[in-house]
Design an enzyme around this catalytic site. Structure first.
Site, short mmCIF file in Angstrom:
data_model
loop_
_atom_site.label_atom_id
_atom_site.label_comp_id
_atom_site.label_asym_id
_atom_site.label_seq_id
_atom_site.Cartn_x
_atom_site.Cartn_y
_atom_site.Cartn_z
NE ARG A 41 71.04 -35.94 22.22
CZ ARG A 41 70.24 -36.29 20.97
NH1 ARG A 41 70.56 -36.29 19.70
NH2 ARG A 41 68.99 -36.72 21.23
CE LYS A 61 66.82 -40.07 26.13
NZ LYS A 61 67.35 -41.36 25.31
NE ARG A 75 70.53 -43.37 17.41
CZ ARG A 75 69.23 -43.68 17.32
NH1 ARG A 75 68.52 -44.58 16.87
NH2 ARG A 75 68.52 -42.76 18.24
NE ARG A 131 63.60 -47.57 19.35
CZ ARG A 131 64.60 -46.83 19.63
NH1 ARG A 131 64.44 -46.63 21.08
NH2 ARG A 131 65.63 -46.48 18.95
NE ARG A 190 63.46 -43.81 15.00
CZ ARG A 190 64.07 -43.20 16.15
NH1 ARG A 190 63.20 -42.73 16.84
NH2 ARG A 190 65.27 -42.78 16.09
#
Length: 311
Positions: A191, A116, A265, A226, A254
């Protein structure tokens, strides 16, 4: 002498008379007046100062800022100008937006690591819309101590979730700001079905909802590699998009970018996905997100431009 006189008087003069010249000028002036009047009636959106050179090179007016509505498909602009170029005027600029409203209204959705962020950047660059991210907007209001930010901070300090209604009002404040004349791109909401309803009540009704579809195993692969640059906020990947050598040492991963957390998730996103599809029936643009960013963006543009033409 009589023959010469007869010939001279038998053919009308080729020079136009004074009355003919005045009549032609009057007709031209009337046509110009009608054209200008029609263009001014079209709309009353004030879009700021314009660049005369851009008008000459592109065929329409272009604001100097990157949120130029004229850079979007389906927009025609006109404004008074002088011999020195276009100037700010009390006359409001006409903006004909094929999709209706004051600009493009877009929502982008997808599972974590679906791409995104990359597509948001490309959409903003092409269409000039304002990118409104839930997290960024909330942090900005808390930091600036706005009225909405103070309300949100009270919930956060108490350890409570910020209510959907308050989040949507913050998003509306950002999306309806002076710097969003070309439209908005919402990222991070909605969401749930409740958030879809809250957005509608806040007046944030999209014309298109982009839904990026990526297989679970690809999402996990993207996520666990990531890296995040805490200074710039940019995101990189160990394999697919490694950070430049000069900043590599400061990039971190993270804590929630691990396989177990990522699977949870993804499942949460899947449970709420149908709410999005049902809430925006007829507006969903499903995009295969497991390709190059250029191919994905080309499909997004084709779909958005088709909606512009259809409108």
């Amino acid at each position: 002498m009589e023959m010469r006189s007869l010939r001279r008087n038998s053919f009308p003069s080729r020079r136009p008379s004074m009355m003919t010249t005045l009549a032609s000028a009057a007709v031209a002036a009337t046509a110009l007046f009608v054209l200008v009047a029609m263009l001014r009636i079209s709309s009353s959106n004030t879009l700021g100062e314009y660049d005369y050179g851009n008008f000459l090179s592109s065929g329409f007016l272009g604001p100097r800022n990157r949120n130029a509505a004229a850079q979007r498909p389906g927009v025609a602009l006109t404004t008074p100008f002088s011999q020195k170029g276009l100037r700010r005027s009390t006359t409001k600029v006409c903006a004909v937006v094929m999709a209706g409203g004051e600009g493009r209204k877009i929502i982008i959705s997808g599972a974590p690591a679906s791409g995104k962020g990359t597509q948001c950047q490309l959409i903003v660059e092409k269409y000039g819309v304002k990118h409104v991210s839930t997290g960024d907007a909330l942090r900005a209001h808390v930091r600036s101590q706005s009225e909405l930010g103070k309300q949100a901070k009270a919930f956060m300090d108490a350890g409570d979730l910020v209510p959907d209604e308050l989040i949507m009002n913050i998003m509306r404040e950002e999306a309806m700001g002076d710097d969003s004349s070309a439209g908005w791109l919402l990222d991070g909401v909605p969401r749930t079905a409740a958030q879809v309803e809250a957005l509608n009540e806040a007046g944030l009704v999209p014309e298109a909802v982009i839904l990026l579809e990526v297989p679970d195993d690809i999402l996990i692969e993207r996520c666990v590699g990531r890296l995040f640059d805490p200074e710039t906020g940019n995101t990189y990947h160990r394999t697919f998009f490694p950070p430049p050598s000069e900043i590599a040492e400061r990039c971190v991963q993270r804590s929630d970018d691990n396989e177990e957390t990522m699977r949870n998730r993804i499942e949460t996103f899947k449970k709420n996905r149908q709410s999005l599809v049902d809430g925006y029936e007829g507006k969903i643009i499903q995009i295969d997100g497991n390709r190059s960013k250029e191919s994905i963006f080309a499909d997004i543009c084709e779909a958005l431009d088709a909606k512009t033409v259809a409108a």
